[in-house]
Design an enzyme around this catalytic site. Structure first.
Site, PDB file in Angstrom:
ATOM      1  N   SER A  48       5.864   1.470   8.628  1.00 56.12           N
ATOM      2  CA  SER A  48       5.354   1.858   7.314  1.00 56.12           C
ATOM      3  C   SER A  48       4.140   2.781   7.472  1.00 56.12           C
ATOM      4  O   SER A  48       4.252   3.814   8.125  1.00 56.12           O
ATOM      5  CB  SER A  48       5.044   0.606   6.486  1.00 56.12           C
ATOM      6  OG  SER A  48       4.903   0.933   5.122  1.00 56.12           O
ATOM      7  N   ASP A  57      14.940   3.687   1.546  1.00 54.99           N
ATOM      8  CA  ASP A  57      13.767   2.878   1.867  1.00 54.99           C
ATOM      9  C   ASP A  57      13.173   2.254   0.602  1.00 54.99           C
ATOM     10  O   ASP A  57      12.904   2.945  -0.382  1.00 54.99           O
ATOM     11  CB  ASP A  57      12.718   3.744   2.566  1.00 54.99           C
ATOM     12  CG  ASP A  57      11.595   2.925   3.141  1.00 54.99           C
ATOM     13  OD1 ASP A  57      10.699   2.530   2.365  1.00 54.99           O
ATOM     14  OD2 ASP A  57      11.610   2.656   4.355  1.00 54.99           O
ATOM     15  N   HIS A  66      13.108  -2.054   4.204  1.00 55.41           N
ATOM     16  CA  HIS A  66      11.857  -1.429   4.646  1.00 55.41           C
ATOM     17  C   HIS A  66      11.386  -2.134   5.911  1.00 55.41           C
ATOM     18  O   HIS A  66      11.335  -3.367   5.956  1.00 55.41           O
ATOM     19  CB  HIS A  66      10.792  -1.523   3.545  1.00 55.41           C
ATOM     20  CG  HIS A  66       9.516  -0.787   3.876  1.00 55.41           C
ATOM     21  ND1 HIS A  66       9.490   0.565   4.113  1.00 55.41           N
ATOM     22  CD2 HIS A  66       8.226  -1.227   4.019  1.00 55.41           C
ATOM     23  CE1 HIS A  66       8.238   0.937   4.372  1.00 55.41           C
ATOM     24  NE2 HIS A  66       7.468  -0.135   4.329  1.00 55.41           N
TER      25      HIS A  66
END
Length: 504
Positions: free
Chosen positions: A238, A345, A394
């Site tokens: 991330s 995502d 994610h």
């Protein structure tokens, strides 16, 4: 006597373990032991150059078991556990917290930054992981973050140890190719996408020192064995993944400037390849989650004093914020980087104000989601090393189930191993390009056009209830029309339903 005996037993166990793991032991299988099938390989004597450069973590030759590596790793672990003197005392495999000695490099609130480490004596491979966790971009958003997510801004309540999972796991059956590396987990406490170099002051109230934290951690690790490393893999998920792209070349220059030219610095970006696209539904930029990514970065880079790679900065002078987006910064990077990115995502969809649970999704949102996947594929077209499943999720590399996800029949750990081998070959051959090994792909991207069309995608969960949602149920919720979609794809509707059933 007791200590000496224990040390002798430990030495004996290690010798037995290494003997068992060697190709010689494979050839001398004792009677009655269950055999397992493996692909026969031609026996070749390694050249002198290969003896030096072949294995990066330890000197065992795994070529003979490559076709059945998972089975081999399980056998090694079972052997180690079966030897009583070695297993009588359980080894502590957690990473231990170490706060930075340089007290001037801090988290947002001025508390010392730090890292968790699990050393692997004898290994010359180091894996550094940058944690993710969104960001804040002005005083109100940072104040709110400090109240609700304080451990992402302060080290005051960090635990003394941390368990590694996925690519950080010390278990070979969970992490077949990196389990024996030196593991370093760097907690995210700078809220600046690992870009800042600004200390706390009366005016700024918060410190933003993400880039300096990485630099200082690397500096401290040199005295722990990083100076003798062969490979340093800077990884992150991330915001940590974006941080890898912003810092990987800087880390390479830092080591080179101090004479450590033998360390190969590489990057692994997980779910950090965000798009600077137009939101599905515009909302006022009041908090990081609903604010358009371009607006957040434009505000944040000024607030953080954010730094970007010099080559990218020169290419986008006056618009340095563009260097926070993968498809803009990646072409400027000199270090090899592997991209792991879900084509749909969840964080990107959240930023774009597409909410997948609750009210049924109408046709406009469905088209937006499909276009998002196509747009992301387009930005990855020139990336030579990547793993991009068509899933709604994610982050991946620290999941315990990271081995289960496949693209075109290849798992992510396998793809990373192939990438590792290709880089070793390139290092041996100099700048001369060599074809990838047979059956060892490094560029994997799904071609199917909708979320979760890949049968190996992770389970979807309702964000409100936490309950599992089947793929067909999920797609119906999104207004999925089987007849029309089959017609668009030139497929028989029955075949399409069969594909969906197999993935649910």
């Amino acid at each position: 006597m007791r200590t000496r005996g224990g040390m002798c037993a430990a030495r004996s166990c290690l010798l037995l373990l290494f003997f068992h793991a060697s190709p010689l032991a494979q050839a001398r299988k004792p009677r009655g032991e269950r055999a397992y099938t493996r692909r026969p390989l031609p026996q070749q004597s390694p050249t002198p150059r290969e003896r030096v450069d072949g294995a990066e973590s330890f000197s065992l030759d795994f070529t003979a078991v490559e076709g059945n590596m998972d089975n081999f790793m399980v056998q090694v672990k079972n052997l180690a556990q079966s030897l009583y003197p070695c297993s009588a005392q359980k080894l502590d495999q957690d990473m231990k917290l170490s706060l930075l000695r340089n007290a001037s490099v801090t988290c947002n609130d001025g508390s010392p930054a730090g890292y968790y480490i699990r050393e692997s004596k004898g290994s010359k491979r180091w894996l550094l992981f940058l944690e993710g966790g969104w960001y804040c971009f002005n005083r109100p958003s940072c104040d709110s973050r400090y109240e609700t997510m304080r451990t992402l801004m302060s080290s005051a309540k960090w635990p003394r140890s941390k368990k590694g999972t996925g690519i950080l796991s010390p278990q070979p059956e969970e992490n077949p190719h990196w389990w024996n590396a030196n593991m370093v987990f760097i907690p995210y406490c700078s809220s600046d996408v690992w870009s800042g170099a600004t200390p706390k002051s009366v005016d700024s109230h918060y410190a933003f020192m993400g880039s300096l934290i990485i630099k200082e951690v690397v500096q401290e690790l040199l005295s722990k064995g990083l100076d003798n490393a062969k490979v340093l893999l800077l990884s992150g998920s991330s915001a940590g993944g974006t941080g890898v792209m912003l810092n990987v070349d800087r880390v390479a220059r830092q080591l080179e400037a101090q004479g450590h030219t033998g360390v190969q610095v590489r990057g692994l970006v997980d779910s950090g390849w965000f798009l600077d696209n137009k939101q599905y539904k515009y909302t006022e930029c009041l908090d990081p989650i609903r604010c358009a990514s371009t607006e957040v970065i434009k505000r944040g880079i000024r607030y953080w004093g954010g730094m970007v790679p010099e080559t990218c900065r020169q290419a986008h002078e006056g618009e340095e914020w563009k260097c926070f987006f993968g498809y803009k910064v990646h072409p400027s990077l000199k270090s090899p980087v592997f991209i792991v990115q879900w084509l749909f995502d969840e964080a990107q969809l959240t930023i774009d104000n597409v909410h997948l649970m609750g009210q049924p999704i109408h046709e406009g949102q469905w088209r937006y989601i499909q276009n998002l996947g196509q747009e992301l594929r387009s930005t990855l077209r020139n990336v030579p090393a990547m793993f991009a499943p068509a899933c709604l999720a994610h982050e991946l590399i620290t999941r315990t189930s990271w081995m289960d996800i496949q693209v075109k029949g290849t798992s992510l750990p396998r793809a990373l191993h192939c990438w590792d081998r290709s880089l070793q070959e390139k290092s041996r051959n100099g700048s001369r390009k060599s074809p990838p090994p047979n059956g060892c792909p490094t560029r994997l991207i799904d071609s199917c056009p909708w979320p979760h069309c890949n049968p190996s995608c992770p389970t979807i969960r309702d964000q409100l209830t936490g309950q599992e949602v089947g793929v067909i149920q999920f797609l119906k919720h999104m207004g999925f029309d089987v007849q029309r979609m089959a017609q668009q794809q030139g497929m028989d509707p029955g075949k399409l339903l069969g594909m969906l059933n197999n993935s649910s």
